[in-house]
Structures are given as C-alpha cells and as structure tokens.
Design an enzyme around this catalytic site. Structure first.
Site, PDB file in Angstrom:
ATOM      1  N   GLU A 282       0.870  -1.175   0.000  1.00 26.10           N
ATOM      2  CA  GLU A 282       0.000   0.000   0.000  1.00 26.10           C
ATOM      3  C   GLU A 282       0.903   1.220   0.000  1.00 26.10           C
ATOM      4  OE1 GLU A 282      -2.916   0.008  -0.788  1.00 26.10           O
ATOM      5  OE2 GLU A 282      -3.552   2.031  -0.281  1.00 26.10           O
ATOM      6  N   GLU A 313      -0.863   9.879  -5.459  1.00 23.68           N
ATOM      7  CA  GLU A 313       0.267   8.955  -5.346  1.00 23.68           C
ATOM      8  C   GLU A 313       0.675   8.384  -6.712  1.00 23.68           C
ATOM      9  OE1 GLU A 313      -1.324   8.022  -0.876  1.00 23.68           O
ATOM     10  OE2 GLU A 313      -1.442   6.401  -2.346  1.00 23.68           O
ATOM     11  N   ASP A 471      -6.901   2.756   2.879  1.00 26.17           N
ATOM     12  CA  ASP A 471      -6.394   1.468   3.388  1.00 26.17           C
ATOM     13  C   ASP A 471      -7.500   0.415   3.337  1.00 26.17           C
ATOM     14  OD1 ASP A 471      -4.071   2.864   4.012  1.00 26.17           O
ATOM     15  OD2 ASP A 471      -4.759   3.320   6.035  1.00 26.17           O
TER      16      ASP A 471
HETATM   17  P1  8BR Z   1      -6.077   7.629   0.595  1.00 29.39           P
HETATM   18  O1  8BR Z   1      -6.283   7.528   2.055  1.00 29.39           O
HETATM   19  O2  8BR Z   1      -5.130   6.597   0.085  1.00 29.39           O
HETATM   20  O3  8BR Z   1      -5.798   8.994   0.082  1.00 29.39           O
HETATM   21  O4  8BR Z   1      -7.468   7.220  -0.058  1.00 29.39           O
HETATM   22  C1  8BR Z   1      -8.604   7.908   0.181  1.00 29.39           C
HETATM   23  C2  8BR Z   1      -9.727   7.275  -0.616  1.00 29.39           C
HETATM   24  O5  8BR Z   1     -10.882   7.337   0.181  1.00 29.39           O
HETATM   25  C3  8BR Z   1     -10.070   8.025  -1.898  1.00 29.39           C
HETATM   26  O6  8BR Z   1      -9.366   7.511  -2.995  1.00 29.39           O
HETATM   27  C4  8BR Z   1     -11.558   7.776  -2.045  1.00 29.39           C
HETATM   28  O7  8BR Z   1     -11.762   6.655  -2.884  1.00 29.39           O
HETATM   29  C5  8BR Z   1     -12.001   7.411  -0.643  1.00 29.39           C
HETATM   30  N1  8BR Z   1     -12.947   8.370  -0.058  1.00 29.39           N
HETATM   31  C6  8BR Z   1     -12.760   9.639   0.372  1.00 29.39           C
HETATM   32 BR1  8BR Z   1     -11.198  10.589   0.406  1.00 29.39          BR
HETATM   33  N2  8BR Z   1     -13.885  10.203   0.819  1.00 29.39           N
HETATM   34  C7  8BR Z   1     -14.823   9.258   0.675  1.00 29.39           C
HETATM   35  C8  8BR Z   1     -16.209   9.243   0.952  1.00 29.39           C
HETATM   36  N3  8BR Z   1     -16.816  10.303   1.441  1.00 29.39           N
HETATM   37  N4  8BR Z   1     -16.900   8.101   0.675  1.00 29.39           N
HETATM   38  C9  8BR Z   1     -16.286   7.023   0.160  1.00 29.39           C
HETATM   39  N5  8BR Z   1     -14.955   6.989  -0.132  1.00 29.39           N
HETATM   40  C10 8BR Z   1     -14.239   8.089   0.121  1.00 29.39           C
HETATM   41  C1  GLC Z   2      -0.226   6.831   7.174  1.00 22.84           C
HETATM   42  C2  GLC Z   2      -0.070   7.743   8.375  1.00 22.84           C
HETATM   43  C3  GLC Z   2      -1.000   7.348   9.494  1.00 22.84           C
HETATM   44  C4  GLC Z   2      -2.417   7.184   8.990  1.00 22.84           C
HETATM   45  C5  GLC Z   2      -2.451   6.321   7.747  1.00 22.84           C
HETATM   46  C6  GLC Z   2      -3.825   6.308   7.148  1.00 22.84           C
HETATM   47  O1  GLC Z   2       0.217   5.554   7.473  1.00 22.84           O
HETATM   48  O2  GLC Z   2       1.266   7.727   8.825  1.00 22.84           O
HETATM   49  O3  GLC Z   2      -0.952   8.299  10.531  1.00 22.84           O
HETATM   50  O4  GLC Z   2      -3.200   6.587   9.974  1.00 22.84           O
HETATM   51  O5  GLC Z   2      -1.555   6.797   6.776  1.00 22.84           O
HETATM   52  O6  GLC Z   2      -3.806   5.713   5.914  1.00 22.84           O
END
Ligand code: 8BR
Ligand code: GLC
Length: 486
Positions: A282, A313, A471
């Site tokens: 991830e 990313e 995640d």
């Molecule tokens: P990262 O934590 O890797 O940035 O991923 C965030 C993901 O959460 C986004 O790619 C999106 O798909 C999802 N997301 C977010 Br931000 N807000 C959301 C919401 N309100 N409902 C569903 N998925 C969401």
């Molecule tokens: C990263 C951050 C952590 C957070 C996570 C969420 O690992 O370091 O604080 O909880 O991203 O995806």
C-alpha cells in the site's frame, strides 16, 4: 451500465466475496502501526493557528512547498495547501517541538489506531479473516491497546527459539514507546481566509503530520526474520506498508540501501515459505523522492504482485519513474486527467512488473491486471465492488467492528460524479479502439497486453473521517482477490 444495474451487481458481488473470503487462511500485515491524534479543523481552529504564526512566513512557505515540517509556519503552509486543493498529504517532522506546538494550540477530538498496517490489521481482524498476523517493529504497551480484541489478530514473537503467535497485548516490548501522528481533517465547503487569499475547501480530506522519531526502523529482528517461512500454513497473502519511513541516512552510518535490502529480504522469506503467496504494497504520500524511487524500483519492482494507491500517489510515482508530463496531467484537473490516470496505470503495471495495480479515487477505481494473473476479470471486478462497499461503510461510521458492520455500505449511493468522470475515459478508450462501449460499461476491459477493471464507487456525502479509507479500499479488495485465487 445504468446506476441501478451497478447497484444490483454491487449486491451480488458483495455477497459472493463475503462468502469466498472465508477461504482465505490468513494474511501477514506489516510494518506501520501508530496512534493517530485526530482533529477536525474548523474556522476557529484555522484562525487560531494563523494568529500564532507570521503570516508573511506562511505566504513564502506556501510558495516554497516544504516537504518536511520544521517550524509552525511550515505546518500551517502545508495545511493551507491541503485545504486549498482538497488533497490528502502526509508530511514528516523529525522534531518533537511540532508535536508540542500542536498540543499547545489544538485539542484533538479522538485518538485512534493509525498507520496503514495498524488500520488494515484491525479492519481485517474485525471482519473475521482467518488469521491476521500483524507486525510492527516498535510495539509498545500503549500501541498494543489500540489493537482490537479479536482472537484471530496475532503478533509473531520468538520465545525459547520458537515462533509463537500471540495477541499484540501479550506481545509488546515494555521498553518501546508509541509513535503519535497528528491528523488534521477538514471538510468541503469551509471558507478559509488567509492573507489576501480567500477560498472554499473543495473536498473532505486531511493533512497528516507524521512524527519520525530517531528510533523508527523498518525492519525485523534476525530471529523473527529467520522464522518467517514458518508462517506458510497460516497465510495466503501479505500487505506491506510503512516504507515511507525509511531515511536516506542514519546516525550509525547505515543508509536507505540497507533498509531496502532488509525489506526485500523479508519479502523473499515470505515467498520461501509459500511460493504462491501474493504480496500487496500500500503506497502513500512520500515526500522524499530518493526514497520514493527506491521503494518503487527496488522493493516493489520484481518482488511485489500488487500495488494500491490514490491519484496523487500515482502522479508522485510517475514523476520519479521519469514520466513527469504524464504525472502533471494526472493532477492538473484538466478534461483529460482521467485518461492520463489510466495511461499512468498502464505504465505502472508494466514498469513495476506488477500482477495487479489498484488505483482508488473519489467516485471510481481503476485496476489493471496482467494477462497471466490467475483470477478472472469477473472475480477481480467483484473484489473491487466489495472493497468499495466496505469503504463506504467505513466512511459512514468511521470504523468497522464486524463483517455485519460492512453491510451498511450497500445502502450508500454510487457517485454520480464518479460515473460521469468514467464517461470521459469511455469516450477516449472507445475512440482509440482499446475497447468497445459494452465492455467498458460492464467494467471489464480486455486488451492484448493487460486486463482492466473500471468501476464507479460509492461515496458517502458526509464521511465521519477520511483517514484510513484508502487502506480499507485496498486491503479488502486485495483480500477479495486472494479469495478467488484457485
Ligand atoms: P487515501 O487515504 O489513500 O488517500 O485514499 C482515500 C480514498 O478514500 C479516496 O481515494 C476515495 O476513494 C475514498 N474516499 C474519500 Br477521500 N472520501 C470518501 C467518501 N466520502 N466516501 C467514500 N470513499 C471516500
Ligand atoms: C499513514 C499515516 C498514518 C495514517 C495512515 C492512514 O500511514 O502515517 O498516521 O493513519 O496513513 O492511511
């Protein structure tokens, strides 16, 4: 496909994966667990922070774009940038002074399990996946308290020369101390006035201030490392994250190359026990380009099967792989951003020699898979729809406590914006002869070089928090995929 048709496929896919996931024996999850101090930033908070810094400094820093937080003005500048763009970011800080400054000026709303590995371990254990073997190199007593009380959640320790699996609460090292990150969440629609600037936050998102204490090492004790192949009977896959904490140089003279080698060796040990194991990494926001490139080219390439990442990313990854222009057009919000994103996925699959690359965005996912992947495109699609459903449940409630707790995701509507965005991609792919309309609309595209799955996803209009949703998407889709490997 019409929205109602997607809804029906969502239901069927969710049920299908929910039942096949029971066949997954277990999963190994490492390396980063920490404690997240979460604060939702309101108008008063941002005004208060701005009052406690030199505005001129912050203006300069917004322009300079600090990649590390060394002063309160660095922090406020990165927060302004994240709010202005509605983009997620994680920025490291090596000084405890920033933590103290935040504690002096903000009161956090809640403390939760943080870190990709910690969040994924708790989620999969709560969902009842066979065995979730979690590993963090710095398991302290306080950190252990944040792991859910679930019998299938286990931590590997070596006792009397034997590998033993215990709940993290029975496995901590009393000499360790926890790593605490600050998560500054902000909501779409909030107006921010800063110097002459005045903007409205375009999206819910967050800025992570990631503490990097000197003792952080992404590694494993030699006695545990030697015994990793013994986990073979317990696991079908591994989810690895946290490599962003590798530093270029350490005080003892070691460098990132030493830690890259250790990371690869652990992957090799996992494969030694089970040659069919699937390894997912991830990805995350990695400010240091040397480390970002090393992770991609030396850890991921050739060693890892699956990579999960968000759109920012993807741009960051393309940038260090030599595709600067493509990277720019992925994030420049132009008409063709989604087409560039798709092209970026093709580059990542090929350049990093992956079996699967899963890109998640707000409203849609794109997942590309290699032709020799032993899972059918229909099953890949189901796994993604399952992941979107779980993520929607998590966005609605903030936390998933059981498999039943994921069902509510089915009631969350599919994003109209995401569906519309996909139409732009459809036009491009059909026009260029890459696929026909029917295949695109079914979500499964087959080309001579790769297969692609493209789905509209469920979006919660007022999410409890955004941290950890990525995640949840990646981990549950990957486990769904594992459940379909014959
Ligand atoms: P990262 O934590 O890797 O940035 O991923 C965030 C993901 O959460 C986004 O790619 C999106 O798909 C999802 N997301 C977010 Br931000 N807000 C959301 C919401 N309100 N409902 C569903 N998925 C969401
Ligand atoms: C990263 C951050 C952590 C957070 C996570 C969420 O690992 O370091 O604080 O909880 O991203 O995806």
């Amino acid at each position: 496909m019409e929205m109602w048709e997607w809804d029906s496929i969502y239901h069927k896919s969710y049920e299908d994966i929910r039942s096949s996931i029971e066949d997954v024996r277990g999963i190994f999850v490492a390396y980063n667990s920490n404690i997240d101090a979460i604060k939702h930033i309101g108008v008063v908070d941002i005004e208060h922070l701005l009052m406690n810094v030199e505005l001129k400094d912050v203006q300069e820093k917004v322009f300079e774009y600090p990649r590390q937080i060394e002063s309160p003005s660095d922090l406020v500048a990165r927060l302004i940038i994240a709010m202005r763009d509605g983009k997620a970011a994680e920025v490291p800080t090596n000084t405890t002074a920033i933590h103290d400054w935040l504690t002096d000026h903000l009161v956090f709303d809640s403390a939760r399990m943080g870190g990709q590995a910690g969040i994924i371990s708790n989620l999969l254990a709560s969902m009842g996946i066979g065995k979730v073997i979690t590993y963090v190199p710095w398991l302290s007593e306080e950190q252990a308290e944040y792991f859910v009380d679930s019998e299938n959640l286990l931590f590997p320790v070596v006792e009397g020369g034997e590998l033993v699996l215990k709940h993290p609460k029975q496995a901590f090292d009393p000499d360790n101390i926890p790593k605490i990150n600050w998560i500054l969440e902000f909501s779409k629609g909030m107006e921010v006035k800063f110097a002459e600037e005045h903007f409205v936050i375009p999206r819910d998102n967050r800025l992570i201030i990631s503490s990097r204490p000197k003792w952080i090492r992404i590694e494993m004790s030699p006695e545990l490392y030697e015994r990793i192949p013994q986990l073979q009977a317990d696991i079908d896959g591994a989810i690895l994250a946290g490599y962003q904490m590798i530093k270029e140089e350490y005080e003892d003279g070691s460098t990132y190359m030493d830690y890259v080698e250790k990371a690869v060796n652990v992957i090799e040990k996992l494969k030694e026990g089970n040659p069919d194991i699937r390894i997912h990494v991830e990805f995350t926001s990695i400010q240091n380009k040397v480390i970002r490139k090393a992770i991609l080219k030396q850890i991921v390439r050739q060693h890892v099967h699956s990579l999960g990442l968000d759109t920012v990313e993807v741009a960051n990854a393309l940038n260090v792989l030599g595709y600067e222009e493509l990277a720019y057009s992925v994030i420049n919000k132009g008409e063709n951003a989604i087409v560039s994103l798709y092209e970026g996925a093709v580059k990542l699959l090929k350049e990093l020699e992956l079996e699967r690359v899963h890109i998640h965005s707000l409203g849609f996912y794109i997942c590309l898979v290699s032709k020799d992947c032993p899972v059918s495109t229909e099953d890949h699609l189901k796994a993604l729809l399952f992941g979107s459903t779980v993520a929607a449940a998590q966005a609605s409630h903030g936390e998933i406590l059981s498999m039943e707790g994921t069902e509510s995701g089915l009631d969350v509507p599919i994003s109209v914006e995401g569906h519309n965005e996909l139409e732009k991609l459809e036009k491009h792919l059909v026009r260029s002869g890459i696929c026909c309309t029917e295949d695109f609309e079914n979500g499964c595209i087959s080309t001579p070089l790769y297969d692609a799955l493209v789905i509209p996803t469920k979006v919660v209009s007022e999410p409890v928090a955004t941290v950890g949703i990525g995640d949840a998407i990646s981990a549950t889709s990957f486990v769904g995929f594992l459940s379909k490997i014959k």
